[in-house]
Design a protein around this motif. Structure first.
Motif, PDB file in Angstrom:
ATOM      1  N   SER A 172     110.678 -25.007  32.365  1.00 45.45           N
ATOM      2  CA  SER A 172     111.091 -25.393  33.713  1.00 45.45           C
ATOM      3  C   SER A 172     111.494 -26.853  33.682  1.00 45.45           C
ATOM      4  CB  SER A 172     109.954 -25.197  34.719  1.00 45.45           C
ATOM      5  OG  SER A 172     110.312 -25.773  35.967  1.00 45.45           O
ATOM      6  N   VAL A 219     111.476 -28.821  35.921  1.00 46.02           N
ATOM      7  CA  VAL A 219     110.594 -29.607  36.792  1.00 46.02           C
ATOM      8  C   VAL A 219     109.540 -30.326  35.968  1.00 46.02           C
ATOM      9  CG1 VAL A 219     108.915 -29.488  38.670  1.00 46.02           C
ATOM     10  CG2 VAL A 219     110.966 -28.083  38.749  1.00 46.02           C
ATOM     11  N   SER A 220     109.008 -29.636  34.943  1.00 45.36           N
ATOM     12  CA  SER A 220     107.901 -30.199  34.170  1.00 45.36           C
ATOM     13  C   SER A 220     108.283 -30.596  32.753  1.00 45.36           C
ATOM     14  CB  SER A 220     106.744 -29.187  34.109  1.00 45.36           C
ATOM     15  OG  SER A 220     107.189 -27.947  33.594  1.00 45.36           O
TER      16      SER A 220
END
Length: 435
Positions: free
Chosen positions: A76, A78-79
């Motif tokens: 992801s 995001v991370s």
């Protein structure tokens, strides 16, 4: 020892394992279509899936990787960061020696910054990594051109209600689904309609409704599972801009009902009402303009009323302004004229203002001819029409072209009259600049 046995959510248990099990996206998965052809040829290209949530982006990535017997590495954005990308590259290099390709699935790829995206480039270009990115945002704006040029973009569509009904019905007969549950047709239709094209959301609602109804998916249980409020769009995402565009174009097209629908949908979705108010003010100038000069006052008054009342009372003022603008006659003559004037500024940024129009507050400026020969309209209308107003290189240009409806028809008559007076006065002997 715990008696709790974790169980994957229904949406995960029913995740399709082959292209034939995928519901929707036939434009990509059908016979002769890109994804099926890739699997038949046993060779994948890097790609980006762009589409709303719950349309199968992750599912398709897994199916493609399995179909060519590739390692599937999911991240992801995001991370994950550059460190994780380097680790994936290292593992991919080891896998190459074992004869297996690597598919890197990067969810929310638009959240990778430029440096992170650049770190992928050489490995995507060399073929070490086959990138499958997933995003709900427009790749044209959110993905670097260099990475975008190395990956094909495929658009996934929100599932239709009939597609979602197929997904829900499959869940009720599948051994991995809810085979013992009973469901009312009306309840399934409600879930399919409220899921807004998102299969995951539909399945989550079905599973919760079955629990709430004690194994029976009733209409009341479905309503409770769906909840009273449902976010309509991500306020910074693609759907947001689609809706504001639809509102603006409905007002411009004089479709009152559509304009009200999009207004209500945006407000229900949590958009800042003052943002809508500002857009209404813009519409009043851009699309109504001089066809109804009162439209701008209506839009400004609506913003002022909302600031005074807040929600929900103030939203009615926005609705009133929306209806007024949609019903009003339309003109974009000022919008077009100002755009033309801006283009003229770009091509003639330093054109000299005629001397007789310049201010002359000092003796030197008067001696240089500033303001000399200026014909003051109220004292000398004829001389005023005879003098030049635009800089010499722009003199032949015309920016304003009134062709709108309503009050602008009178504006057009006045404009034609003025142009005729300018032309007639300029054909005569110009006034003596020395007077």
């Amino acid at each position: 020892m715990s008696l709790f046995t974790p169980r994957a959510p229904l949406a995960e248990r029913l995740r399709p394992r082959t292209l034939d099990e995928v519901v929707g996206q036939e434009h990509l998965t059908g016979p002769g279509k890109p994804l099926r052809v890739m699997l038949e040829n046993g060779r994948l290209a890097s790609m980006i899936f762009w589409g709303p949530p719950g349309t199968g982006k992750t599912t398709l990535a897994r199916i493609l990787a399995n179909g060519v017997d590739a390692r599937f590495v999911a991240m992801s954005a995001v991370s994950a960061g550059v460190k994780e990308v380097r680790e994936a590259v290292k593992q991919a290099q080891e896998a190459v020696s074992a004869g297996r390709p690597t598919v890197l699935f990067l969810d929310e790829v638009h959240r990778f910054n430029k440096a992170q995206q650049d770190a992928l480039l050489p490995h995507v270009e060399s073929g070490l990594l086959t990138l499958i990115g997933a995003t709900t945002e427009n790749p044209s704006f959110e993905v670097n051109p260099a990475l975008r040029s190395r990956a094909r973009v495929y658009v996934l569509k929100a599932l239709g209600e009939d597609d979602l009904m197929r997904v829900l019905e499959r869940a009720l007969i599948s051994s991995e689904g809810l085979p013992e549950a009973e469901a009312e047709e009306e309840a399934l239709r409600l879930i399919a309609a409220a899921a807004m094209g998102d299969a995951r959301r539909a399945l989550n609602a079905l599973e919760l409704a079955a629990e709430l109804g004690g194994g029976r998916v009733t209409l009341d249980a479905a309503r409770e599972a769906l909840g009273a409020g449902q976010p309509v769009f991500d306020k910074g995402g693609e759907a947001f801009y689609d809706l504001i565009s639809a509102l603006h174009k409905s007002v411009r097209g004089s479709h009152v009902d559509a304009a009200l629908y999009y207004l209500a949908r945006m407000l229900a979705g949590g958009v800042d009402p003052l943002y809508v108010g500002r857009r209404l003010v813009r519409m009043a100038s851009e699309d109504v303009g001089l066809a109804d000069p009162g439209a701008l006052r209506q839009a400004l008054a609506a913003v002022e009323a909302y600031q005074l009342l807040g929600s929900p009372e103030g939203e009615l003022a926005l609705a009133q302004a929306t209806v007024y603008l949609a019903l009003a006659p339309k003109s974009n003559s000022v919008y077009r004229a100002f755009a033309a004037a801006r283009r003229a500024v770009e091509t003639h940024p330093d054109a000299e203002v005629p001397l007789h129009l310049r201010n002359a507050p000092t003796k030197l400026m008067k001696e240089l001819g500033y303001s000399r020969g200026y014909a003051y309209y109220h004292d000398d209308p004829e001389g005023s029409f005879a003098q030049a107003y635009l800089p010499e290189p722009l003199e032949p240009m015309r920016f304003f072209d009134p062709r709108g409806e309503g009050w602008e028809r009178k504006v057009a008559e006045r404009y034609r009259e003025l142009r005729q007076r300018f032309s007639a006065a300029r054909r005569k002997e110009p006034p003596d600049p020395a007077r």
